[in-house]
Scaffold this active site. Structure first.
Site, mmCIF file in Angstrom:
data_model
loop_
_atom_site.group_PDB
_atom_site.id
_atom_site.type_symbol
_atom_site.label_atom_id
_atom_site.label_comp_id
_atom_site.label_asym_id
_atom_site.label_seq_id
_atom_site.Cartn_x
_atom_site.Cartn_y
_atom_site.Cartn_z
ATOM 1 N N GLY A 44 12.352 6.485 26.014
ATOM 2 C CA GLY A 44 13.636 7.047 26.384
ATOM 3 C C GLY A 44 13.482 8.046 27.510
ATOM 4 O O GLY A 44 12.529 7.991 28.295
ATOM 5 N N SER A 45 14.413 8.983 27.571
ATOM 6 C CA SER A 45 14.451 9.916 28.693
ATOM 7 C C SER A 45 13.361 10.977 28.597
ATOM 8 O O SER A 45 12.881 11.311 27.507
ATOM 9 C CB SER A 45 15.820 10.606 28.745
ATOM 10 O OG SER A 45 15.952 11.530 27.676
ATOM 11 N N THR A 46 13.012 11.531 29.753
ATOM 12 C CA THR A 46 12.033 12.612 29.787
ATOM 13 C C THR A 46 12.547 13.833 29.038
ATOM 14 O O THR A 46 11.790 14.508 28.329
ATOM 15 C CB THR A 46 11.706 12.977 31.244
ATOM 16 O OG1 THR A 46 11.179 11.812 31.904
ATOM 17 C CG2 THR A 46 10.688 14.089 31.325
ATOM 18 N N ALA A 47 13.847 14.124 29.168
ATOM 19 C CA ALA A 47 14.419 15.292 28.500
ATOM 20 C C ALA A 47 14.277 15.186 26.986
ATOM 21 O O ALA A 47 13.880 16.148 26.310
ATOM 22 C CB ALA A 47 15.882 15.453 28.885
ATOM 23 N N THR A 48 14.579 14.009 26.436
ATOM 24 C CA THR A 48 14.436 13.824 24.989
ATOM 25 C C THR A 48 12.973 13.835 24.589
ATOM 26 O O THR A 48 12.600 14.357 23.528
ATOM 27 C CB THR A 48 15.104 12.512 24.548
ATOM 28 O OG1 THR A 48 16.492 12.541 24.928
ATOM 29 C CG2 THR A 48 15.005 12.328 23.042
ATOM 30 N N GLY A 49 12.112 13.274 25.426
ATOM 31 C CA GLY A 49 10.679 13.294 25.144
ATOM 32 C C GLY A 49 10.145 14.709 25.011
ATOM 33 O O GLY A 49 9.316 14.998 24.129
ATOM 34 N N GLU A 77 6.927 6.932 26.180
ATOM 35 C CA GLU A 77 7.208 6.178 27.406
ATOM 36 C C GLU A 77 8.557 6.673 27.892
ATOM 37 O O GLU A 77 9.603 6.321 27.349
ATOM 38 C CB GLU A 77 7.216 4.669 27.121
ATOM 39 C CG GLU A 77 7.090 3.823 28.373
ATOM 40 C CD GLU A 77 8.416 3.296 28.858
ATOM 41 O OE1 GLU A 77 9.111 4.048 29.579
ATOM 42 O OE2 GLU A 77 8.753 2.153 28.543
#
Length: 469
Positions: free
Chosen positions: A221-226, A243
């Site tokens: 998913g998104s970098t922010a959620t990661g 990822e």
């Protein structure tokens, strides 16, 4: 198992009191997804804990046999699964889309069950003998995205199960029905409790990231959620495979035939209507052949039909949701306002049903334009002119993304030399996004960390144990 049609597959998974899931191409109701809660998650994790030791006690050969059976189960209901995926996600049945994705689920299960993973001897010199093996982690939490919901779930589930773990799946709120159906089919052949699914909102995903009985999180998913998952998992020191976002660069060298590479360039950028983390999202083209590459791409783009996924003619579909449509619309508007040249597309019909954004190619765009530096995740490709190859490589490396990249050249040795200077987890030569279940895949920088696929991907779902003496 009773033969599954689309209707009875949907009936088996949906909740009449659940949340409405609408077709992003038409706005029509697809079905109602269960509203699972954190309490439901806790129950699912407990079932996974209770089942894990028995699953791990099976031999590797026995677990592989289950994966082969799971692949056969998916193949037996491939068309109903593809129909559901097309309705919920929006992607067409044909082209590299819904039927392709369901077929990839079968192929990935089979490949994952086929890899040879043996005990490795580290030292054997007559005085010391040391070996390394990989033991199960325990329970794996798999949090998936909405762009390739079935296929990426299999990427997470297959190696986790092969390595003796049990799995709790949390699908995206946008595409829960596809993954619920996939897990339902898998569970017709897997032992009870080995694979469970919880369809809920963000609070369920957050609880999964902090749950003390989850040993590893796999997230796409998104970098922010990661980043939030990294923070949430810290107290329990979970293992992570992340990822995350990508803004993949492609660099065309001056020795190519523009017409010969145009269709591969197109699908590198526009597969799944551009909604792919490792899609080609910014293309650097030398001045000497810039106009020819632009013209060749326009010729391909204008012959790719876009429309409702259930129409057998279409190969491009809508954006999956309104939020993503708005992102794409904002970035193209910013490009136009800056003076960039729209070669085709760029003017959506806002009165038509569905989140359709036309296939859009943008030329003569500044290096720092938002459409270049932000991930558009849609059917838009900025084409950036360059005169110096070293400058193009530097610009390709300038962003905090490093998932994939590509180099396009008629001289493989030259392309490989350029690829070596690009900061990305994977650099493809004369294609973009050509993943393979045998070849490890993972990002660097803001695109995440950890490897999936192949033997290295299996190792990432185990705990290394060295026995030395």
């Amino acid at each position: 198992m009773t033969e599954l049609t689309f209707d009875n597959l949907l009936a088996a998974i949906e909740d009449s009191n659940g949340r409405e899931i609408l077709n992003p191409a038409t706005g029509e109701l697809v079905g109602r997804a269960p509203r699972h809660t954190v309490s439901d998650l806790n129950d699912a994790v407990q079932r996974a804990v209770d089942s894990q030791q028995g699953w791990a006690a099976l031999t590797d050969e026995e677990r592989c046999h289950y994966l082969f059976k799971a692949a056969d189960a998916i193949a037996a209901v491939a068309e109903p699964l593809a129909q559901l995926l097309s309705r919920e996600q929006g992607k067409p049945l044909n082209g590299p889309n819904a039927r392709f994705e369901v077929g990839a689920c079968t192929a990935w299960l089979q490949a994952t069950a086929s890899f040879e993973l043996k005990e490795e001897t580290l030292v054997d010199d007559g005085e010391k003998h040391a070996v390394i093996n990989y033991r199960p982690i325990g329970v794996v939490g798999a949090i998936g995205p909405w762009n390739w919901p079935m296929m990426i779930t299999i990427w997470q589930v297959a190696p986790a199960l092969r390595m003796g773990n049990t799995v709790v799946v949390k699908p995206s709120e946008y595409t829960p029905l596809s993954v619920l159906a996939l897990v339902y089919v898998l569970n017709t052949v897997l032992p009870e409790g080995v694979l469970t699914i919880v369809s809920g909102e963000g609070d369920v995903g957050a609880a999964l990231s902090t749950h003390e009985d989850i040993g590893k999180i796999m997230f796409t998913g998104s970098t922010a959620t990661g980043k939030k998952i990294i923070e949430a998992s810290a107290d329990t020191i979970k293992r992570l495979t992340l990822e995350l976002g990508g803004n993949d660069a492609g660099i065309v060298l001056d020795d190519v035939d523009p017409t010969a590479i145009a269709e591969d360039l197109f699908w590198g950028a526009f597969i799944n209507t551009g909604q792919t983390c490792a899609a080609l999202k910014r293309l650097y083209v030398p001045d000497a052949i810039y106009d020819e590459v632009c013209a060749a791409l326009v010729a391909v783009a204008e012959n790719m039909p876009m429309g409702v996924g259930l129409d057998e003619h279409n190969v491009l579909g809508p954006l999956q949701n309104k939020a993503q449509f708005d992102i794409v619309d904002r970035l193209v508007t910013a490009a136009k306002d800056s003076g960039a040249r729209v070669l085709t597309g760029g003017d959506p019909d806002r009165d038509a049903p569905g989140y359709f954004y036309p296939t859009t190619l943008v030329a003569d765009i500044d290096l720092d334009n938002p459409l270049v530096v932000e991930e558009q995740f849609g059917p838009v490709l900025p084409i950036i002119r360059y005169t110096d190859l070293d400058d193009a490589i530097a610009h390709a490396n300038s962003l905090d993304y490093g998932l994939g990249a590509s180099v396009w050249s008629s001289d493989r040795e030259r392309a490989v030399n350029v690829a070596a200077g690009i900061e990305a987890g994977t650099v493809w030569i004369n294609n973009h996004g050509g993943i393979d279940p045998r070849i490890p895949f993972g990002g660097i920088k803001g695109s995440g960390f950890g490897l999936e696929f192949g033997v290295e991907g299996l190792k990432a779902l185990g705990v290394p144990q060295v026995i030395s003496g």
